[in-house]
Motif scaffolding. Structure first.
Motif, PDB file in Angstrom:
ATOM      1  N   MET A   1       6.782  -2.971  11.587  1.00 52.03           N
ATOM      2  CA  MET A   1       5.623  -3.053  10.699  1.00 52.03           C
ATOM      3  C   MET A   1       5.950  -2.512   9.305  1.00 52.03           C
ATOM      4  SD  MET A   1       2.416  -3.948  10.352  1.00 52.03           S
ATOM      5  CE  MET A   1       1.684  -4.071  11.993  1.00 52.03           C
ATOM      6  N   LEU A   2       6.603  -1.372   9.255  1.00 45.45           N
ATOM      7  CA  LEU A   2       6.952  -0.778   7.963  1.00 45.45           C
ATOM      8  C   LEU A   2       7.936  -1.662   7.200  1.00 45.45           C
ATOM      9  CD1 LEU A   2       7.252   2.953   9.082  1.00 45.45           C
ATOM     10  CD2 LEU A   2       5.474   1.987   7.608  1.00 45.45           C
ATOM     11  N   THR A   3       8.834  -2.317   7.926  1.00 49.85           N
ATOM     12  CA  THR A   3       9.761  -3.250   7.284  1.00 49.85           C
ATOM     13  C   THR A   3       8.997  -4.411   6.662  1.00 49.85           C
ATOM     14  OG1 THR A   3      11.548  -2.677   8.824  1.00 49.85           O
ATOM     15  CG2 THR A   3      11.732  -4.766   7.648  1.00 49.85           C
ATOM     16  N   ASP A   4       8.047  -4.959   7.400  1.00 48.99           N
ATOM     17  CA  ASP A   4       7.226  -6.058   6.875  1.00 48.99           C
ATOM     18  C   ASP A   4       6.434  -5.609   5.648  1.00 48.99           C
ATOM     19  OD1 ASP A   4       8.127  -7.717   8.858  1.00 48.99           O
ATOM     20  OD2 ASP A   4       6.288  -7.649  10.061  1.00 48.99           O
ATOM     21  N   LEU A   5       5.840  -4.440   5.716  1.00 49.25           N
ATOM     22  CA  LEU A   5       5.030  -3.939   4.603  1.00 49.25           C
ATOM     23  C   LEU A   5       5.871  -3.693   3.349  1.00 49.25           C
ATOM     24  CD1 LEU A   5       2.790  -1.443   6.594  1.00 49.25           C
ATOM     25  CD2 LEU A   5       1.967  -3.467   5.370  1.00 49.25           C
ATOM     26  N   SER A   6       7.119  -3.304   3.534  1.00 52.49           N
ATOM     27  CA  SER A   6       7.979  -3.016   2.380  1.00 52.49           C
ATOM     28  C   SER A   6       8.246  -4.259   1.538  1.00 52.49           C
ATOM     29  CB  SER A   6       9.304  -2.402   2.842  1.00 52.49           C
ATOM     30  OG  SER A   6      10.101  -3.356   3.516  1.00 52.49           O
ATOM     31  N   HIS A   7       8.037  -5.443   2.139  1.00 55.56           N
ATOM     32  CA  HIS A   7       8.271  -6.708   1.428  1.00 55.56           C
ATOM     33  C   HIS A   7       6.969  -7.425   1.081  1.00 55.56           C
ATOM     34  CE1 HIS A   7      12.504  -6.260   2.306  1.00 55.56           C
ATOM     35  NE2 HIS A   7      12.267  -6.207   3.606  1.00 55.56           N
ATOM     36  N   ASP A   8       5.839  -6.777   1.317  1.00 53.11           N
ATOM     37  CA  ASP A   8       4.538  -7.415   1.123  1.00 53.11           C
ATOM     38  C   ASP A   8       3.928  -6.973  -0.209  1.00 53.11           C
ATOM     39  OD1 ASP A   8       1.947  -8.440   1.239  1.00 53.11           O
ATOM     40  OD2 ASP A   8       1.788  -8.139   3.405  1.00 53.11           O
ATOM     41  N   ASP A   9       4.053  -7.805  -1.213  1.00 53.71           N
ATOM     42  CA  ASP A   9       3.557  -7.461  -2.546  1.00 53.71           C
ATOM     43  C   ASP A   9       2.036  -7.503  -2.647  1.00 53.71           C
ATOM     44  OD1 ASP A   9       6.144  -7.126  -3.460  1.00 53.71           O
ATOM     45  OD2 ASP A   9       6.326  -9.206  -4.132  1.00 53.71           O
ATOM     46  N   GLU A  10       1.385  -8.094  -1.656  1.00 51.82           N
ATOM     47  CA  GLU A  10      -0.077  -8.157  -1.679  1.00 51.82           C
ATOM     48  C   GLU A  10      -0.706  -6.845  -1.235  1.00 51.82           C
ATOM     49  OE1 GLU A  10      -1.790 -10.819  -2.861  1.00 51.82           O
ATOM     50  OE2 GLU A  10       0.221 -11.532  -3.381  1.00 51.82           O
ATOM     51  N   VAL A  11       0.048  -6.027  -0.537  1.00 48.31           N
ATOM     52  CA  VAL A  11      -0.472  -4.755  -0.030  1.00 48.31           C
ATOM     53  C   VAL A  11      -0.184  -3.649  -1.036  1.00 48.31           C
ATOM     54  CG1 VAL A  11      -0.268  -3.004   1.788  1.00 48.31           C
ATOM     55  CG2 VAL A  11      -0.245  -5.441   2.376  1.00 48.31           C
ATOM     56  N   LYS A  12      -1.230  -2.965  -1.462  1.00 50.25           N
ATOM     57  CA  LYS A  12      -1.109  -1.896  -2.450  1.00 50.25           C
ATOM     58  C   LYS A  12      -1.134  -0.516  -1.813  1.00 50.25           C
ATOM     59  CE  LYS A  12      -1.247  -5.120  -5.550  1.00 50.25           C
ATOM     60  NZ  LYS A  12       0.031  -5.576  -6.145  1.00 50.25           N
ATOM     61  N   VAL A  13      -1.785  -0.390  -0.657  1.00 44.93           N
ATOM     62  CA  VAL A  13      -1.937   0.889   0.034  1.00 44.93           C
ATOM     63  C   VAL A  13      -1.892   0.628   1.536  1.00 44.93           C
ATOM     64  CG1 VAL A  13      -3.401   2.935   0.372  1.00 44.93           C
ATOM     65  CG2 VAL A  13      -3.413   1.753  -1.834  1.00 44.93           C
ATOM     66  N   VAL A  14      -1.356   1.584   2.281  1.00 40.96           N
ATOM     67  CA  VAL A  14      -1.319   1.495   3.739  1.00 40.96           C
ATOM     68  C   VAL A  14      -2.105   2.667   4.320  1.00 40.96           C
ATOM     69  CG1 VAL A  14       0.157   1.522   5.787  1.00 40.96           C
ATOM     70  CG2 VAL A  14       0.925   0.357   3.700  1.00 40.96           C
ATOM     71  N   VAL A  15      -2.965   2.375   5.288  1.00 40.98           N
ATOM     72  CA  VAL A  15      -3.686   3.408   6.026  1.00 40.98           C
ATOM     73  C   VAL A  15      -3.198   3.379   7.471  1.00 40.98           C
ATOM     74  CG1 VAL A  15      -5.929   4.163   6.921  1.00 40.98           C
ATOM     75  CG2 VAL A  15      -5.731   3.349   4.558  1.00 40.98           C
ATOM     76  N   LEU A  16      -2.803   4.541   7.977  1.00 42.76           N
ATOM     77  CA  LEU A  16      -2.309   4.662   9.344  1.00 42.76           C
ATOM     78  C   LEU A  16      -3.317   5.461  10.153  1.00 42.76           C
ATOM     79  CD1 LEU A  16       0.232   3.874  10.971  1.00 42.76           C
ATOM     80  CD2 LEU A  16       1.180   6.113  10.390  1.00 42.76           C
ATOM     81  N   ARG A  17      -3.793   4.898  11.261  1.00 41.40           N
ATOM     82  CA  ARG A  17      -4.821   5.550  12.066  1.00 41.40           C
ATOM     83  C   ARG A  17      -4.556   5.312  13.545  1.00 41.40           C
ATOM     84  NH1 ARG A  17      -9.642   1.459   9.904  1.00 41.40           N
ATOM     85  NH2 ARG A  17      -8.847  -0.432  10.896  1.00 41.40           N
ATOM     86  N   GLY A  18      -5.322   5.985  14.411  1.00 39.61           N
ATOM     87  CA  GLY A  18      -5.119   5.869  15.842  1.00 39.61           C
ATOM     88  C   GLY A  18      -6.352   5.389  16.567  1.00 39.61           C
ATOM     89  N   ALA A  19      -6.150   4.576  17.602  1.00 34.82           N
ATOM     90  CA  ALA A  19      -7.255   4.099  18.420  1.00 34.82           C
ATOM     91  C   ALA A  19      -7.606   5.144  19.479  1.00 34.82           C
ATOM     92  CB  ALA A  19      -6.876   2.783  19.098  1.00 34.82           C
ATOM     93  N   GLY A  20      -8.870   5.152  19.906  1.00 39.88           N
ATOM     94  CA  GLY A  20      -9.280   6.035  20.978  1.00 39.88           C
ATOM     95  C   GLY A  20      -9.585   7.450  20.525  1.00 39.88           C
ATOM     96  N   LYS A  21      -9.252   8.428  21.365  1.00 36.75           N
ATOM     97  CA  LYS A  21      -9.673   9.813  21.163  1.00 36.75           C
ATOM     98  C   LYS A  21      -8.788  10.615  20.222  1.00 36.75           C
ATOM     99  CE  LYS A  21      -9.559  10.868  25.507  1.00 36.75           C
ATOM    100  NZ  LYS A  21      -9.693  11.677  26.773  1.00 36.75           N
ATOM    101  N   ALA A  22      -7.623  10.080  19.865  1.00 34.64           N
ATOM    102  CA  ALA A  22      -6.666  10.889  19.104  1.00 34.64           C
ATOM    103  C   ALA A  22      -5.876  10.045  18.120  1.00 34.64           C
ATOM    104  CB  ALA A  22      -5.703  11.590  20.062  1.00 34.64           C
ATOM    105  N   PHE A  23      -5.327  10.737  17.140  1.00 33.30           N
ATOM    106  CA  PHE A  23      -4.432  10.079  16.185  1.00 33.30           C
ATOM    107  C   PHE A  23      -3.084   9.809  16.855  1.00 33.30           C
ATOM    108  CE2 PHE A  23      -1.072  10.548  12.903  1.00 33.30           C
ATOM    109  CZ  PHE A  23      -1.365   9.429  12.144  1.00 33.30           C
TER     110      PHE A  23
END
Length: 261
Positions: free
Chosen positions: A38-60
């Motif tokens: 995912m990070l490799t893909d994002l590093s080449h994605d000029d349309e993405v200006k910011v990345v938010v990393l979060r967790g599903a469920g009860k915890a990060f």
């Protein structure tokens, strides 16, 4: 892309969700591989200006998958090669965050422990919900959090980090904010909105400038004072020669909105 990670793009912001709630989003071999991709893909994605990393469920994120780690002991070398490879892969993923062109915001709730706390510390910014607990608590089970220590000691004062590492005690979101591990603490029901507001603010800036600024931020941090000033002066020279920087300064002087390309 693995369903261990979910991605949703909105207005220049990529929301990446760790999607293994039954394991509290542990950093299993598969999760680390998915994050690397995912990070490799994002590093080449000029349309993405910011990345938010979060967790599903009860915890990060609850850190490494301990059951998977124990299974690695079945090898003839008692797991030495597997453990060496695991911690090398994890360190590589953490370092990918700091060299990613886009700012990365951790949206944290529940718990962020061991390598999960390392993940928060590796992100450029962090917003936490009240009630979130942070810990590098491996010492409680006989495993010192040596690799999480690297990111942690680059975020919080040394004595705070050492206390967390040697006692295995958790700190609250408010304490994490006080010592610099997170930027903002909000009510749980406001977490997503507050993170989105911060992301939107960053996404509204000139992307090329944020990119070189982030790169320079981490580069100068490891330099001597004199070298840092020399390096950042050169970065500012390059920045001043950007077409959009010329336009931005002219627009400010002329009291109008910039016409950025």
């Amino acid at each position: 892309m693995s369903d261990l990670l979910l991605r949703e793009d909105q207005a220049g912001v990529a929301y990446i969700t760790l999607n293994a709630p039954r394991s509290l989003n542990a950093l299993s071999d598969a999760m680390l591989a998915a994050l690397k991709a995912m990070l490799t893909d994002l590093s080449h994605d000029d349309e993405v200006k910011v990345v938010v990393l979060r967790g599903a469920g009860k915890a990060f994120c609850a850190g490494h998958d301990l059951k998977e780690m124990q299974a690695g002991r079945a090898a003839a070398d008692n797991g030495r090669a597997y453990f060496a490879d695991l911690f090398t892969r994890c360190a590589a993923v953490m370092q990918m965050i700091s060299v990613l062109p886009q700012p990365v915001i951790a949206e944290v709730h529940g718990i962020a422990t061991a390598a999960g706390c390392q993940l928060v510390a590796s992100c450029d910014l962090a917003v936490a919900a009240e009630g979130t607990r942070f810990g590098v608590n491996g010492v409680n089970i006989g495993l010192f959090c040596s690799t999480p220590m690297v990111a942690l000691t680059r975020n919080v004062p040394r004595k705070v980090a050492f206390e967390m590492l040697t006692t295995g005690e958790f700190i609250t979101a408010d304490r994490a904010h006080q010592v610099g591990l997170v930027n903002r603490v909000v009510a749980p029901e406001a977490l997503a909105d507050e993170t989105s507001r911060l992301a939107a603010t960053l996404a509204g800036k000139l992307g090329s400038v944020v990119k070189i600024g982030k790169q320079a931020f981490y580069q100068q941090a490891d330099m001597s004072l004199a070298d840092a000033y020399e390096h950042t002066a050169a970065v500012m020279v390059d920045n001043m020669l950007f077409r959009d920087t010329n336009e931005g300064i002219s627009a400010f002087i002329e009291k109008r909105k910039p016409d950025w390309a």
